[in-house]
Design an enzyme around this catalytic site. Structure first.
Site, short mmCIF file in Angstrom:
data_model
loop_
_atom_site.label_atom_id
_atom_site.label_comp_id
_atom_site.label_asym_id
_atom_site.label_seq_id
_atom_site.Cartn_x
_atom_site.Cartn_y
_atom_site.Cartn_z
CB CYS A 91 -0.92 -0.07 1.22
SG CYS A 91 -1.48 1.49 1.89
CB CYS A 106 0.72 1.87 4.14
SG CYS A 106 -1.00 1.34 4.05
#
Ligand SMILES: [Zn+2]
Length: 149
Positions: free
Chosen positions: A74, A77
């Protein structure tokens, strides 16, 4: 037990040998060590927590716990990660910052309805108190500051 005796008590897994240790986070700066292997319990950085440890480490903590639900693939993230390092360092002794890899912790991710990542949840006294979805640096800083105030 009196309130004083439970203040700051958390159960965290040693990053070196994997043994669960009861640690008083208020004494994090005294460099607590693992009761088993003797290596330092590093509380000034995010700790990895799995399905197995979530209950004890997050819900059982007597200090606020900020949980970063993330995944390795991700992109956003990766923006949150250095901020979590910063918050853990800044508020060491007053709160715990943990990371949950949603790919490896389907139980907890399902239980808290994590649909998009990053999702950050602040737990206080075993209950969710605030949630931030996506990359919201100012919001995260202010909720951490409020949690330790
Ligand atoms: Zn150890």
């Amino acid at each position: 037990m009196t309130q004083d005796e439970t203040d700051g008590r958390v159960t965290v897994r040693c990053g070196f040998c994997g043994t669960l240790n009861a640690v008083d986070v208020a004494r994090a700066k005294d460099r607590p060590t693992c009761g088993d292997c003797g290596k330092p319990m590093l509380l000034d950085r995010p700790l990895k927590v799995s399905d197995e440890d979530f209950e004890r480490t997050v819900l059982g903590a007597s200090v606020p716990v900020l949980v970063d639900f993330y995944a390795d693939w991700c992109g956003p993230c990766r923006l949150v990660a250095p901020l979590m390092d910063e918050i853990a360092h800044e508020h060491v002794g007053k709160m715990l910052v943990v990371k949950v890899d949603t790919d490896r912790a389907p139980g907890v991710s399902g239980r808290y309805g994590i649909r998009s990542i990053p999702t950050l949840i602040l737990f206080e006294g075993g209950q969710e108190s605030e949630r931030s979805v996506g990359f919201e640096p100012e919001r995260l800083r202010s909720l951490a500051a409020r949690a330790v105030a």
